[in-house]
Design an enzyme around this catalytic site. Structure first.
Site, PDB file in Angstrom:
ATOM      1  N   LYS A   1       2.588  -3.492   6.947  1.00  0.00           N
ATOM      2  CA  LYS A   1       2.967  -3.493   5.923  1.00  0.00           C
ATOM      3  C   LYS A   1       3.936  -3.268   5.264  1.00  0.00           C
ATOM      4  O   LYS A   1       4.921  -3.860   4.775  1.00  0.00           O
ATOM      5  CB  LYS A   1       1.650  -3.228   4.643  1.00  0.00           C
ATOM      6  CG  LYS A   1      -0.006  -3.227   4.747  1.00  0.00           C
ATOM      7  CD  LYS A   1       0.006  -4.767   4.441  1.00  0.00           C
ATOM      8  CE  LYS A   1       0.107  -4.891   3.208  1.00  0.00           C
ATOM      9  NZ  LYS A   1      -0.467  -6.103   2.208  1.00  0.00           N
TER      10      LYS A   1
ATOM     11  N   THR B   1       0.830  -1.186   0.009  1.00  0.00           N
ATOM     12  CA  THR B   1       0.458  -0.350   0.550  1.00  0.00           C
ATOM     13  C   THR B   1       1.021   1.536  -0.174  1.00  0.00           C
ATOM     14  O   THR B   1       2.145   1.119   0.542  1.00  0.00           O
ATOM     15  CB  THR B   1      -0.940   0.553   1.684  1.00  0.00           C
ATOM     16  OG1 THR B   1      -1.560   0.932   1.558  1.00  0.00           O
ATOM     17  CG2 THR B   1      -0.200  -0.230   2.716  1.00  0.00           C
ATOM     18  N   ASP B   2       0.672   2.621  -0.958  1.00  0.00           N
ATOM     19  CA  ASP B   2       1.175   3.527  -0.829  1.00  0.00           C
ATOM     20  C   ASP B   2       0.831   3.892   1.160  1.00  0.00           C
ATOM     21  O   ASP B   2       1.342   5.403   1.187  1.00  0.00           O
ATOM     22  CB  ASP B   2       0.410   4.500  -1.001  1.00  0.00           C
ATOM     23  CG  ASP B   2      -1.012   4.848  -1.027  1.00  0.00           C
ATOM     24  OD1 ASP B   2      -1.806   4.369  -0.345  1.00  0.00           O
ATOM     25  OD2 ASP B   2      -1.865   6.176  -1.808  1.00  0.00           O
ATOM     26  N   GLU B   3       0.469   3.501   1.710  1.00  0.00           N
ATOM     27  CA  GLU B   3       0.140   4.038   3.289  1.00  0.00           C
ATOM     28  C   GLU B   3       1.482   3.926   4.228  1.00  0.00           C
ATOM     29  O   GLU B   3       1.866   4.130   4.919  1.00  0.00           O
ATOM     30  CB  GLU B   3      -1.033   3.225   4.414  1.00  0.00           C
ATOM     31  CG  GLU B   3      -2.249   3.435   3.338  1.00  0.00           C
ATOM     32  CD  GLU B   3      -3.477   3.394   4.363  1.00  0.00           C
ATOM     33  OE1 GLU B   3      -3.271   2.502   5.453  1.00  0.00           O
ATOM     34  OE2 GLU B   3      -4.796   3.069   3.843  1.00  0.00           O
TER      35      GLU B   3
ATOM     36  N   TYR C   1      -1.820  -0.517  11.208  1.00  0.00           N
ATOM     37  CA  TYR C   1      -1.705  -1.180   9.350  1.00  0.00           C
ATOM     38  C   TYR C   1      -1.216  -1.454   8.524  1.00  0.00           C
ATOM     39  O   TYR C   1      -0.010  -2.139   7.976  1.00  0.00           O
ATOM     40  CB  TYR C   1      -3.044  -1.133   8.959  1.00  0.00           C
ATOM     41  CG  TYR C   1      -3.165  -1.844   7.078  1.00  0.00           C
ATOM     42  CD1 TYR C   1      -3.131  -3.120   6.474  1.00  0.00           C
ATOM     43  CD2 TYR C   1      -3.161   0.114   6.524  1.00  0.00           C
ATOM     44  CE1 TYR C   1      -3.296  -2.588   5.611  1.00  0.00           C
ATOM     45  CE2 TYR C   1      -3.270  -0.821   5.276  1.00  0.00           C
ATOM     46  CZ  TYR C   1      -2.848  -2.221   4.831  1.00  0.00           C
ATOM     47  OH  TYR C   1      -3.093  -2.119   3.064  1.00  0.00           O
TER      48      TYR C   1
HETATM   49  P1  NAD Z   1      -9.708  -8.075   1.881  1.00  0.00           P
HETATM   50  O1  NAD Z   1      -9.471  -7.198   3.384  1.00  0.00           O
HETATM   51  O2  NAD Z   1     -10.517  -7.794   1.123  1.00  0.00           O
HETATM   52  O3  NAD Z   1      -8.802  -9.375   1.500  1.00  0.00           O
HETATM   53  C1  NAD Z   1      -8.119  -9.512   2.233  1.00  0.00           C
HETATM   54  C2  NAD Z   1      -8.160 -11.719   2.023  1.00  0.00           C
HETATM   55  O4  NAD Z   1      -6.938 -11.896   3.035  1.00  0.00           O
HETATM   56  C3  NAD Z   1      -9.174 -12.102   2.741  1.00  0.00           C
HETATM   57  O5  NAD Z   1      -9.867 -12.674   1.281  1.00  0.00           O
HETATM   58  C4  NAD Z   1      -9.108 -12.556   3.603  1.00  0.00           C
HETATM   59  O6  NAD Z   1      -9.672 -14.426   4.357  1.00  0.00           O
HETATM   60  C5  NAD Z   1      -8.033 -13.116   3.624  1.00  0.00           C
HETATM   61  N1  NAD Z   1      -6.580 -13.281   4.457  1.00  0.00           N
HETATM   62  C6  NAD Z   1      -6.739 -12.977   5.177  1.00  0.00           C
HETATM   63  N2  NAD Z   1      -5.332 -13.144   6.980  1.00  0.00           N
HETATM   64  C7  NAD Z   1      -5.363 -14.751   6.096  1.00  0.00           C
HETATM   65  C8  NAD Z   1      -3.973 -15.203   6.342  1.00  0.00           C
HETATM   66  N3  NAD Z   1      -3.388 -15.358   7.688  1.00  0.00           N
HETATM   67  N4  NAD Z   1      -3.902 -16.468   5.238  1.00  0.00           N
HETATM   68  C9  NAD Z   1      -4.657 -16.520   4.656  1.00  0.00           C
HETATM   69  N5  NAD Z   1      -5.306 -15.859   3.889  1.00  0.00           N
HETATM   70  C10 NAD Z   1      -5.723 -14.894   4.457  1.00  0.00           C
HETATM   71  O7  NAD Z   1      -8.118  -6.221   1.805  1.00  0.00           O
HETATM   72  P2  NAD Z   1      -7.687  -5.971  -0.206  1.00  0.00           P
HETATM   73  O8  NAD Z   1      -8.842  -4.917   0.314  1.00  0.00           O
HETATM   74  O9  NAD Z   1      -8.093  -6.980  -1.129  1.00  0.00           O
HETATM   75  O10 NAD Z   1      -6.426  -6.080  -0.094  1.00  0.00           O
HETATM   76  C11 NAD Z   1      -5.275  -6.900  -0.146  1.00  0.00           C
HETATM   77  C12 NAD Z   1      -4.505  -6.879  -0.553  1.00  0.00           C
HETATM   78  O11 NAD Z   1      -3.867  -4.885  -1.189  1.00  0.00           O
HETATM   79  C13 NAD Z   1      -3.575  -5.861   0.953  1.00  0.00           C
HETATM   80  O12 NAD Z   1      -2.268  -7.090   0.750  1.00  0.00           O
HETATM   81  C14 NAD Z   1      -3.800  -5.052   1.785  1.00  0.00           C
HETATM   82  O13 NAD Z   1      -2.588  -4.788   1.990  1.00  0.00           O
HETATM   83  C15 NAD Z   1      -3.414  -4.135  -0.457  1.00  0.00           C
HETATM   84  N6  NAD Z   1      -3.668  -2.948  -0.846  1.00  0.00           N
HETATM   85  C16 NAD Z   1      -4.845  -2.811  -0.494  1.00  0.00           C
HETATM   86  C17 NAD Z   1      -5.130  -1.465  -0.628  1.00  0.00           C
HETATM   87  C18 NAD Z   1      -6.873  -0.913  -0.443  1.00  0.00           C
HETATM   88  O14 NAD Z   1      -7.071  -0.440  -0.778  1.00  0.00           O
HETATM   89  N7  NAD Z   1      -8.051  -1.842  -0.651  1.00  0.00           N
HETATM   90  C19 NAD Z   1      -4.442  -0.323  -1.483  1.00  0.00           C
HETATM   91  C20 NAD Z   1      -3.177  -0.766  -1.086  1.00  0.00           C
HETATM   92  C21 NAD Z   1      -3.506  -2.346  -1.534  1.00  0.00           C
END
Ligand code: NAD
Length: 349
Positions: free
Chosen positions: A161, A130-132, A157
């Site tokens: 990350k 993430t950019d955070e 969070y």
């Molecule tokens: P999300 O919370 O919707 O999905 C996360 C998934 O990971 C879920 O299906 C969950 O069951 C699974 N998970 C969690 N813990 C687990 C574990 N211990 N073992 C196996 N699976 C596990 O998240 P998202 O919004 O889809 O984000 C996905 C990735 O992208 C993350 O790494 C997040 O940091 C990154 N990200 C998200 C955003 C955003 O805007 N949502 C932006 C930048 C980066």
């Protein structure tokens, strides 16, 4: 390619899985199915040739070793994480465990597999972040996050990350594991879990509930349509340079208040209220502790080196998103009973 996608039952992971299958890749979707997961989000590819689902926790090293040796992926796309900042304020432990220890396990399992396979040249470990991790920016629009911006995470969070990003880079420097990293801005779009800002606003509006805006709504985020993100990720896993990180942004900065007002305008058109506007439901609530003021991505590297730009402007993407929520009530209704959904989380200091 045969892709091992972790977190493929989540918001972004499921978009990656759907797009990868549509493009003819094989996918092993590894997910622990936490509160944030929804297998319905990948139901459209559930019976596709080349799709496999494995329920496993990335903290379970034995299970990871079995998945690697059984499925022999060409590349890993590691998205599994605890992802909700407000939950990280109330309970940081799960974030440390999954995001840091889980990533460490993924790296070690990948390293063992890659070594056992005699280090195939094309193998990639793509870490999705993430950019955070870069902290908070001033309002000057000329100042943006580049790949060289110093890490300065502010929430449990983003700190977890950031820790995972450092581990990934260390595994490349120390063991030569071929890694690529991406740091992305805020995603939105279909299948977004109903605890995040955009679905909360849409669903509260429809339920005639207050539309909560943290603080004065002046915090700025850069919004990226999730299907654009999935497209960028598939490009990076195939064409990204080993050891390099790429920032991915939507080129769509908005204050939270602007974003919510745009959503209200779209809802006013698509599902008009008997009287007044959905904007009348906007309610300012106590701010999130340590709420970062602004995130903005300088997209130069991914644009110049890989030729990628987002294709969906935020107004168009929000319209598609609202239409999707209006058409998919069974999907979101089923998630509203999950623990913490609909509650104000992350107020504690
Ligand atoms: P999300 O919370 O919707 O999905 C996360 C998934 O990971 C879920 O299906 C969950 O069951 C699974 N998970 C969690 N813990 C687990 C574990 N211990 N073992 C196996 N699976 C596990 O998240 P998202 O919004 O889809 O984000 C996905 C990735 O992208 C993350 O790494 C997040 O940091 C990154 N990200 C998200 C955003 C955003 O805007 N949502 C932006 C930048 C980066």
């Amino acid at each position: 390619m045969k892709l091992l996608v972790t977190g493929g039952a989540g918001f972004i992971g499921s978009a990656v899985v759907r797009l990868a299958i549509a493009r003819g890749h094989e996918v092993v979707n590894l997910d622990a199915l936490t509160y944030a997961a929804c297998l319905e989000s990948v139901a459209s590819v559930g019976s596709a040739i080349g799709y496999t689902f494995v329920q496993a926790d990335i903290c379970d090293r034995t299970a990871l070793d079995t998945v690697f040796s059984m499925h022999k992926p060409d590349a890993v796309m590691h998205l599994a994480a605890e992802s909700h900042v407000d939950r990280s304020i109330d309970g940081p432990g799960d974030f440390i465990e999954t995001n840091i220890t889980g990533t460490y396990n993924m790296l070690e399992a990948a390293r063992k597999y890659w070594t056992d396979q005699d280090k195939p040249e094309g193998f990639r470990f793509h870490h999705i972040s993430t950019d955070e991790v870069f902290g908070s920016l001033p309002s000057d629009p000329k100042v943006m996050f580049t790949e060289d911006t110093a890490y300065d995470p502010r929430s449990p969070y983003s700190a977890s990350k950031a820790g995972s990003d450092h581990l990934v880079r260390a595994w490349q420097e120390t063991y030569g594991l071929p890694v690529v990293l991406t740091n992305c801005s805020n995603n939105y779009g279909p299948f977004h879990f109903p605890e995040k800002l955009i679905p909360v606003i849409i669903l509260n509006a429809l339920a005639s509930k207050p539309l909560p805006i943290y603080g004065d709504g002046s915090n700025i985020r850069d919004w990226l349509y999730v299907e654009d993100h999935a497209d960028a990720l598939l490009l990076v896993v195939q064409k990204g340079k080993i050891g390099r990180s790429y920032n991915i942004g939507g080129e769509n900065e908005r204050t939270n208040l602007e974003l919510v007002k745009t959503l209200c305008g779209i809802l006013d058109q698509k599902r008009p209220k008997p009287n007044g506007s959905y904007a009348d439901q906007i309610t300012f609530v106590t701010d999130r502790p340590g709420h970062d003021a602004r995130y903005a991505i300088d997209p130069t590297r991914i644009r110049d080196e890989l030729g990628w730009r987002p294709s969906v402007a935020v107004e168009e993407g929000l319209e598609k998103t609202v239409e999707w929520y209006l058409a998919n009530e069974p999907w979101w209704r089923a998630l509203q009973d999950r623990k913490g959904v609909g509650e104000r989380l992350g107020k504690s200091v």
